[in-house]
Design a protein around this motif. Structure first.
Motif, PDB file in Angstrom:
ATOM      1  N   ARG A 186       0.825  -1.215   0.000  1.00  0.00           N
ATOM      2  CA  ARG A 186       0.000   0.000   0.000  1.00  0.00           C
ATOM      3  C   ARG A 186       0.854   1.258   0.000  1.00  0.00           C
ATOM      4  N   ASN A 187       2.137   1.125   0.330  1.00  0.00           N
ATOM      5  CA  ASN A 187       3.019   2.288   0.409  1.00  0.00           C
ATOM      6  C   ASN A 187       4.014   2.375  -0.731  1.00  0.00           C
ATOM      7  N   GLN A 189       3.882   3.707  -3.447  1.00  0.00           N
ATOM      8  CA  GLN A 189       3.972   5.061  -3.991  1.00  0.00           C
ATOM      9  C   GLN A 189       3.763   6.124  -2.912  1.00  0.00           C
ATOM     10  N   ASN A 190       4.162   5.805  -1.700  1.00  0.00           N
ATOM     11  CA  ASN A 190       4.208   6.801  -0.620  1.00  0.00           C
ATOM     12  C   ASN A 190       5.561   7.482  -0.774  1.00  0.00           C
TER      13      ASN A 190
END
Lengths: 348, 348, 348, 348
Positions: A186-187, A189-190
């Motif tokens: 989920r990260n 593209q953090n």
């Protein structure tokens, strides 16, 4: 970059396009055809120019022919990256096995699991102190204390450790306590997190977003590499499809494909990639046969009572042990050898 | 929750399953059939129990029958949430239009666009100061200064403002300068960011992750609501499919579906949802016809030279102006009315 | 077509590539750059040459710049195709409504539904005599008799009729009994069926495969057009995504996109596109707002007892009636007018 | 089947639901909870009843707990199906290799390839006489003559043969000339074709539709089995995702998953599953490691000049030869042995 014009673009529009290209100091190579004209741009093209051209009258399409990542690309770094952490080698023909629970639950739990991981011949202990959860009411991990529990278990049993970091402000403390930092799906593209990891001083395992392309994964790796951190592993952990029997669809072709596009080691995660315990063994073997540089596998001494509810995809200790033996036998048939264990028991 | 047993599960295994349920203080309602037995659990069930049961011998499946989000659910809040920001109403039959550039580029640019947005009848000025970009070498936004530029443009022209925040540490400063904070598609499950927004004191527009389900979007909203912030808007902005002609596939059925599952307003983003300027107009109209509570649309005075290269999906000012007029005429046919403009020019 | 060579392709390989192109009687336009060389091919290129070139040493990619369909393309036929069936006009600014049950069940059922469809102002009666079903034990339709039942109902009430044909051997009999033949989503690439429909003498409604691209849909239409049948309608009926709340994800951007790529009318199917009755109304309105040339909607007098079990997505008669009225009011706002009814009651 | 009612469904609606169930001669097991009531249906439930119930007032969801296929299910046939064609065994621990060109092009081409396939140790010659092509202007195969060419080549070299059949009317002639009939991905739900294959007297290899679920694939197999043909192989050949680097995403978890759900042999197609020659080798090995019962691989003596343009995914003869040797060494590590070759040279 190539500009493809529309059917029968008027000469005037062609000249406008060429003018824009030349204004940027680039050469425009024009090929005129019966129906269409094609213009090749030679030189270093910035993305805004591409966007600008795409919108001009008479332009049907603009095709990028260079990749947007460089440091991650095999074109610019032909040899395999080999990450060496206290004697454990990742990449370059070595096979590394990371095992452990979804979440660190208690000192006793993680110590017992570390003992079993070590005994199997694996090199790295995995375990989450902070857990990303879809809903706010689920167990979110034991937090900072979990980092210490895992560090001590790793040290006692001579294992490297890997743990997930979810937000830039926790990068430093995770880097203090673990050998490898993991970025979850989920990260991917953090970007603030990626930038921070570029200067964290620890190898990073970057998981593919669950519907990210290879190109996006490599661009995400580029953020970390561009910060100066060369020790990045890519991790295939399954993509989302319309099939619901498995939790995700593990895309094993990503392993040789990413190894061809990039010099970075590629690790497979058959636990999240399938979400079903009985599929972890065949997909672990398939990952090694496809050329994976390593595996990250969930194992739990009491999966039915794991705190995250992810036990359904965790192996029992004896399954894990036997699997590591099997993988050691399989590896030489595809030109891999099991990575040596850590040189000493002093983690960090 | 319901436990479905395998074909011909032995009585002994059934009793084990029932024992586990009753140990948790829950009632097990057993329905014995010719082939299978089904056990209904009545009471509040924690997710670990579900996971535990799923792994027991004799269990084929465990079916959740309650939703994991509560504050976001219409079951618990039957009336529409109506967010009122200085007289602009979002939700409850109002239609709000947000327009502006992908990125704030200069004080002149954002001021001129604000003037045009206001003149069209729209209520909110959009613009990014921090830009999430796939690759590290792309333009990343003008940063904090952009927040001030946009705030002043909004104030001068009597518009509310919305801007994207990408990381927890910037929430406070964005909340100082903008009326609405936006969570981008890549951050829908950046849980630390969501938690911080739960206490930021500003309405939040939460974009659906590009391959998130409705359930995941509503769980992400639940993180913000659980922190005490009731003013959350959901935003459909297209999902990733195998079609490459459009940048994403705008899932308009999400609008009535989310409105049925939740009381929160649903905003549509036809610009990112299609990625092609010529599709923005028909998909804006379609969004309103599907019952959207609002639209967020990219507009630029010089899209061919926009700094992000996203100009390809930005409307020209006259297209935007005409579209807002058309939407105002369309809205009453589906029981919507254009939201009033902001009561005064003092933003924040 | 454009050939993009690898980084630093040796001159010898370049010459080999050029030789292959020129052997086919084509001109090779060479643009040499710092890193790469690009070769434009001018002339009519056969697909085998593309495949051959893609495999040559030194070639990184081959980019097609012309479409593989011609008759379906707006480039070759700029004006809208308008199909006129006894006064009912499809395409060119007209809005046509097709309504009826998933399956023809009995003469009484289809007659009563035909009466209601006509009374609502719709022009076409839909109904399946042969039903494609995922499993072999489901109801497969009443067969040939159903064709007669529907033909008589249409004739009696002055409606055109449309029915699905699943296999080449039934094309003739279906063409005898119905005004429009429908190709279902699972048969979009049943090429023998498409070829047969190219000479059937009836207009064809071609449904998009549930994970087909626009390009594939237009190539499938090309099969029918290439056989001499010019009366083809394209139908968007939802694509498969990871979202399971809806049966499919209705891709409304396909409507304006296909209308821009092709001159053929585009019909929307919100019933299969959502699979949920309560979403049919908003998605019908959204389809019209997006510019659809028509709608095909399931309606049943007793949906709870429909024989296919598809009643869950069928409207009740009064819902259908009110919806058609609403669509008639909506159409003029997007430049559409309801198509006239059939000139006389003599079907076929 | 289980009926889940809405929050606080009134007693009257519950009674209506129960009445409908009991009218069908089924028992309704009612479990009343604080919020919801759950009703279990015991007995054989027809799909229409499910659909009917789903639409009743007070019903939130209806959950199917039995599978819709039976003959294909391992529940009803616990032992592996082993297909024996003149001594070549498929299923039950045997590994079968099928190799050959995408399309039969000439007697010389197919004879030379057959010789190479045999020499490598593979058992089956593949080759298409009829080719399904996206566009009508592509090469469509050499037709019936190709069947004879391949039959003779197989006979001469002692190989079984497999060829694709696209339409019911060609089933008989294909069955006369080939040992195994193949259903392509686009025809997985061409139900008339499946029915015809149920009585064709030849084993059938059924390819998974490119966005079909396991459940749909098994239901399609059920059509063939229900016709009396027990010799069905399932084939994983990649599903469509948003990744465009590979032609499809080969879902190797389908192999052990389908083997667990069904007793039918599972074959992997790494050629179409990746669309890139360099990925065929690693994905072939991965398929075997995942437990595949066989592989179908494209090989061509002159892939750069193949008539279908699919040469880009075809192995060269020496690559194929070496791969078959490697697979023979890999198989025993996962409990597989290479299937014996055909008992004699008389094909059919």
């Amino acid at each position: 970059m190539i500009v493809i014009t529309s059917n029968h673009t008027p000469e005037e529009q062609l000249q406008d396009i060429i003018a824009v290209i030349e204004k940027e100091g680039l050469q425009a190579h024009v090929s005129r055809g019966a129906d269409r004209t094609v213009i090749g741009l030679i030189g270093s093209v910035n993305p805004q120019l591409a966007a600008h051209l795409r919108q001009m009258k008479g332009v049907e399409n603009v095709v990028k022919i260079s990749k947007s990542y460089k440091l991650a690309s095999r074109d610019f770094h032909p040899d395999d990256t080999v990450i060496d952490i206290r004697g454990v080698k990742i990449g370059g023909g070595n096979l590394v096995i990371m095992g452990g629970p979804c979440a660190v639950e208690s000192p006793e739990q993680i110590d017992e699991i570390a003992r079993l991981v070590k005994a199997s011949g694996a090199q790295v202990l995995r375990g989450g102190a902070f857990k990303p959860r879809t809903g706010p009411y689920s167990f979110q991990g034991v937090g900072v204390e979990g980092l210490t529990m895992m560090q001590e278990a790793g040290r006692r049993h001579g294992l490297l450790t890997i743990t997930e970091v979810m937000t830039p402000e926790y990068v430093d403390i995770c880097a203090e306590h673990a050998d490898i930092l993991q970025v979850g799906t989920r990260n991917m593209q953090n970007f603030d997190l990626l930038r921070k990891l570029g200067t964290c001083g620890r190898p990073v395992l970057l998981k593919r977003g669950f519907s990210a392309t290879y190109d996006e994964l490599l661009n995400a790796a580029e953020y970390i590499l561009a910060g100066g951190n060369k020790d990045v592993m890519l991790c295939e952990r399954g993509v989302r499809t319309f099939e619901t029997y498995t939790r995700n669809t593990l895309d094993l072709a990503a392993i040789p494909a990413l190894q061809s596009l990039s010099h970075l080691p590629v690790i497979s995660d058959p636990s999240h990639g399938t979400g079903r315990r009985e599929l972890v063994e065949p997909m672990s073997k398939a990952s090694v046969a496809a050329g994976a540089d390593g595996l990250i596998i969930e194992m739990h001494t009491d999966p039915d009572n794991s705190m995250t509810g992810d036990g359904v995809q965790s192996l029992f200790p004896d399954q894990f042990h036997n699997l590591v033996q099997d993988l050691g036998r399989l590896a030489p048939l595809v030109g891999r050898q099991m990575s040596p264990q850590a040189r000493d028991a002093v983690t960090i």
